[in-house]
Every structure is written in C-alpha cells, then in structure tokens.
Design a protein around this motif. Structure first.
Motif, PDB file in Angstrom:
ATOM      1  N   SER A  64       0.851  -1.196   0.000  1.00  0.00           N
ATOM      2  CA  SER A  64       0.000   0.000   0.000  1.00  0.00           C
ATOM      3  C   SER A  64       0.886   1.244   0.000  1.00  0.00           C
ATOM      4  CB  SER A  64      -0.900   0.008   1.233  1.00  0.00           C
ATOM      5  OG  SER A  64      -0.149   0.273   2.388  1.00  0.00           O
ATOM      6  N   HIS A  65       0.452   2.257  -0.717  1.00  0.00           N
ATOM      7  CA  HIS A  65       1.227   3.487  -0.820  1.00  0.00           C
ATOM      8  C   HIS A  65       0.584   4.605  -0.017  1.00  0.00           C
ATOM      9  CE1 HIS A  65       3.976   1.898  -3.810  1.00  0.00           C
ATOM     10  NE2 HIS A  65       2.937   1.295  -4.359  1.00  0.00           N
ATOM     11  N   GLU A  66      -0.155   4.234   1.022  1.00  0.00           N
ATOM     12  CA  GLU A  66      -0.781   5.239   1.870  1.00  0.00           C
ATOM     13  C   GLU A  66       0.235   5.754   2.887  1.00  0.00           C
ATOM     14  OE1 GLU A  66      -4.170   3.471   3.668  1.00  0.00           O
ATOM     15  OE2 GLU A  66      -5.063   2.916   1.752  1.00  0.00           O
ATOM     16  N   GLN A  67       0.039   6.987   3.277  1.00  0.00           N
ATOM     17  CA  GLN A  67       0.930   7.597   4.253  1.00  0.00           C
ATOM     18  C   GLN A  67       0.624   7.026   5.638  1.00  0.00           C
ATOM     19  OE1 GLN A  67       0.569  11.883   4.709  1.00  0.00           O
ATOM     20  NE2 GLN A  67       2.716  12.007   4.158  1.00  0.00           N
ATOM     21  N   PRO A  68       1.665   6.621   6.379  1.00  0.00           N
ATOM     22  CA  PRO A  68       1.401   6.079   7.712  1.00  0.00           C
ATOM     23  C   PRO A  68       0.812   7.149   8.636  1.00  0.00           C
ATOM     24  CG  PRO A  68       3.762   6.080   7.231  1.00  0.00           C
ATOM     25  CD  PRO A  68       3.068   6.598   6.028  1.00  0.00           C
ATOM     26  N   GLU A  69       0.056   6.702   9.617  1.00  0.00           N
ATOM     27  CA  GLU A  69      -0.570   7.631  10.557  1.00  0.00           C
ATOM     28  C   GLU A  69       0.502   8.307  11.411  1.00  0.00           C
ATOM     29  OE1 GLU A  69      -3.556   7.472  14.408  1.00  0.00           O
ATOM     30  OE2 GLU A  69      -3.122   5.660  13.270  1.00  0.00           O
ATOM     31  N   PHE A  70       0.330   9.603  11.647  1.00  0.00           N
ATOM     32  CA  PHE A  70       1.277  10.336  12.484  1.00  0.00           C
ATOM     33  C   PHE A  70       0.853  10.213  13.941  1.00  0.00           C
ATOM     34  CE2 PHE A  70       2.600  14.157  14.780  1.00  0.00           C
ATOM     35  CZ  PHE A  70       3.963  14.037  14.626  1.00  0.00           C
ATOM     36  N   ILE A  71       1.757   9.671  14.757  1.00  0.00           N
ATOM     37  CA  ILE A  71       1.541   9.598  16.196  1.00  0.00           C
ATOM     38  C   ILE A  71       2.688  10.370  16.846  1.00  0.00           C
ATOM     39  CG2 ILE A  71       1.338   8.081  18.192  1.00  0.00           C
ATOM     40  CD1 ILE A  71       0.448   5.889  16.222  1.00  0.00           C
ATOM     41  N   PRO A  72       2.394  11.447  17.579  1.00  0.00           N
ATOM     42  CA  PRO A  72       3.468  12.298  18.135  1.00  0.00           C
ATOM     43  C   PRO A  72       4.121  11.702  19.377  1.00  0.00           C
ATOM     44  CG  PRO A  72       1.339  13.181  18.719  1.00  0.00           C
ATOM     45  CD  PRO A  72       1.077  11.998  17.836  1.00  0.00           C
ATOM     46  N   TYR A  73       4.913  10.651  19.194  1.00  0.00           N
ATOM     47  CA  TYR A  73       5.646  10.069  20.319  1.00  0.00           C
ATOM     48  C   TYR A  73       6.695  11.066  20.799  1.00  0.00           C
ATOM     49  CZ  TYR A  73       3.645   5.528  19.104  1.00  0.00           C
ATOM     50  OH  TYR A  73       2.793   4.509  18.837  1.00  0.00           O
ATOM     51  N   SER A  74       6.900  11.134  22.109  1.00  0.00           N
ATOM     52  CA  SER A  74       7.837  12.128  22.653  1.00  0.00           C
ATOM     53  C   SER A  74       9.299  11.745  22.397  1.00  0.00           C
ATOM     54  CB  SER A  74       7.601  12.285  24.154  1.00  0.00           C
ATOM     55  OG  SER A  74       7.834  11.042  24.809  1.00  0.00           O
ATOM     56  N   HIS A  75       9.593  10.475  22.190  1.00  0.00           N
ATOM     57  CA  HIS A  75      10.979  10.042  22.007  1.00  0.00           C
ATOM     58  C   HIS A  75      11.417  10.028  20.536  1.00  0.00           C
ATOM     59  CE1 HIS A  75       8.615   6.392  21.439  1.00  0.00           C
ATOM     60  NE2 HIS A  75       9.627   5.915  20.724  1.00  0.00           N
ATOM     61  N   LEU A  76      10.516  10.317  19.622  1.00  0.00           N
ATOM     62  CA  LEU A  76      10.862  10.347  18.201  1.00  0.00           C
ATOM     63  C   LEU A  76      10.959  11.777  17.699  1.00  0.00           C
ATOM     64  CD1 LEU A  76       8.573   7.544  16.775  1.00  0.00           C
ATOM     65  CD2 LEU A  76      10.983   7.413  17.294  1.00  0.00           C
ATOM     66  N   ASN A  99       8.593  10.620   5.749  1.00  0.00           N
ATOM     67  CA  ASN A  99       9.236  11.157   6.938  1.00  0.00           C
ATOM     68  C   ASN A  99       8.428  12.313   7.511  1.00  0.00           C
ATOM     69  OD1 ASN A  99      11.960  10.661   4.903  1.00  0.00           O
ATOM     70  ND2 ASN A  99      11.702   9.462   6.751  1.00  0.00           N
ATOM     71  N   ALA A 100       8.008  12.156   8.742  1.00  0.00           N
ATOM     72  CA  ALA A 100       7.248  13.219   9.405  1.00  0.00           C
ATOM     73  C   ALA A 100       8.200  14.200  10.075  1.00  0.00           C
ATOM     74  CB  ALA A 100       6.322  12.613  10.449  1.00  0.00           C
ATOM     75  N   LEU A 101       7.749  15.440  10.195  1.00  0.00           N
ATOM     76  CA  LEU A 101       8.463  16.456  10.955  1.00  0.00           C
ATOM     77  C   LEU A 101       8.006  16.349  12.411  1.00  0.00           C
ATOM     78  CD1 LEU A 101       8.132  19.353   8.380  1.00  0.00           C
ATOM     79  CD2 LEU A 101      10.102  17.888   8.790  1.00  0.00           C
ATOM     80  N   PRO A 102       8.621  17.057  13.345  1.00  0.00           N
ATOM     81  CA  PRO A 102       8.204  16.936  14.743  1.00  0.00           C
ATOM     82  C   PRO A 102       6.725  17.241  14.985  1.00  0.00           C
ATOM     83  CG  PRO A 102      10.310  18.042  14.620  1.00  0.00           C
ATOM     84  CD  PRO A 102       9.835  17.870  13.212  1.00  0.00           C
ATOM     85  N   ASP A 103       6.104  18.083  14.161  1.00  0.00           N
ATOM     86  CA  ASP A 103       4.698  18.439  14.374  1.00  0.00           C
ATOM     87  C   ASP A 103       3.748  17.761  13.381  1.00  0.00           C
ATOM     88  OD1 ASP A 103       5.734  19.808  12.269  1.00  0.00           O
ATOM     89  OD2 ASP A 103       4.802  21.725  12.751  1.00  0.00           O
ATOM     90  N   GLY A 104       4.209  16.848  12.549  1.00  0.00           N
ATOM     91  CA  GLY A 104       3.351  16.120  11.617  1.00  0.00           C
ATOM     92  C   GLY A 104       3.922  16.121  10.220  1.00  0.00           C
ATOM     93  N   TYR A 105       3.146  15.569   9.307  1.00  0.00           N
ATOM     94  CA  TYR A 105       3.583  15.509   7.908  1.00  0.00           C
ATOM     95  C   TYR A 105       3.429  16.881   7.248  1.00  0.00           C
ATOM     96  CZ  TYR A 105       3.648  10.447   8.250  1.00  0.00           C
ATOM     97  OH  TYR A 105       3.940   9.156   8.604  1.00  0.00           O
TER      98      TYR A 105
END
Length: 110
Positions: A64-76, A99-105
């Motif tokens: 699947s070529h869908e974008q993974p869900e963004f979960i704002p983990y504190s350690h990532l 690749n997500a940025l610290p605040d999301g895609y």
C-alpha cells in the motif's frame, strides 16, 4: 668450481622445466574452471537475479502506498539543534511522503 656451476645450472633447468609443466597443467585447469563458472553464471546466477527482481516487483504491487498515521511520540523526531542544511528541520534525505516532521507531515493541516 666449474663442476659446482654445472650442477647449479642443471638444478636450475630441471626446476624451470618442472615449473613450466605445473603452469601448463594449471592453465588447462583454469580453462575448465572458467568454462564451469561461465555455465554457472548463465544457468544459475542470471535466472536467480531474474526471479528476485520478479519477486520484488510483485511485492511492490501489493504494497500500500498510503501515508502512515502520524503519532506524536515524545521520544521520536527530537531536534536538539537545527540541521546545517535547508530550513534546519528536515533531515538530509527527507521524504515528505514518509518522513514526518516533529509536528506532523508536510502539507497536512490536522
């Protein structure tokens, strides 16, 4: 003294002849070995590469070529200081789809 020279000359000739015989035997063996590796390349290696390429292509079609869900983990995605290139937030090999940025895609207002 002359006898010593003759003996050393005979020994040198015999060792050279023996070396020549060994080299000719090695050359014959080398030709057979090269033929074997050529046959193995065309009958085993190239079909093996083709099967691996086909497997990769079929797996990519199922992926699947869908974008993974963004979960704002504190350690990532911790940025203790800015990167020395670009805007300082994106990594060197940044892919905005994966690749997500610290605040999301990028480009998504959520």
């Amino acid at each position: 003294m002359a006898a010593l020279g003759r003996i050393s000359n005979l020994l040198l000739r015999s060792s050279l002849n023996q070396t020549r015989r060994q080299l000719s035997a090695t050359a014959e063996h080398g030709e057979q070995s090269a033929r074997l590796w050529k046959i193995l390349t065309f009958t085993v290696a190239l079909p093996g590469v083709a099967v691996c390429m086909l497997n990769m292509y079929l797996k990519e079609q199922q992926h699947s070529h869908e974008q993974p869900e963004f979960i704002p983990y504190s350690h990532l995605r911790i940025r203790s200081k800015r990167f020395p290139w670009g805007d300082g937030v994106k990594s060197l090999f940044h892919n905005p789809h994966v690749n997500a940025l610290p605040d999301g895609y990028e480009g998504h207002d959520e």
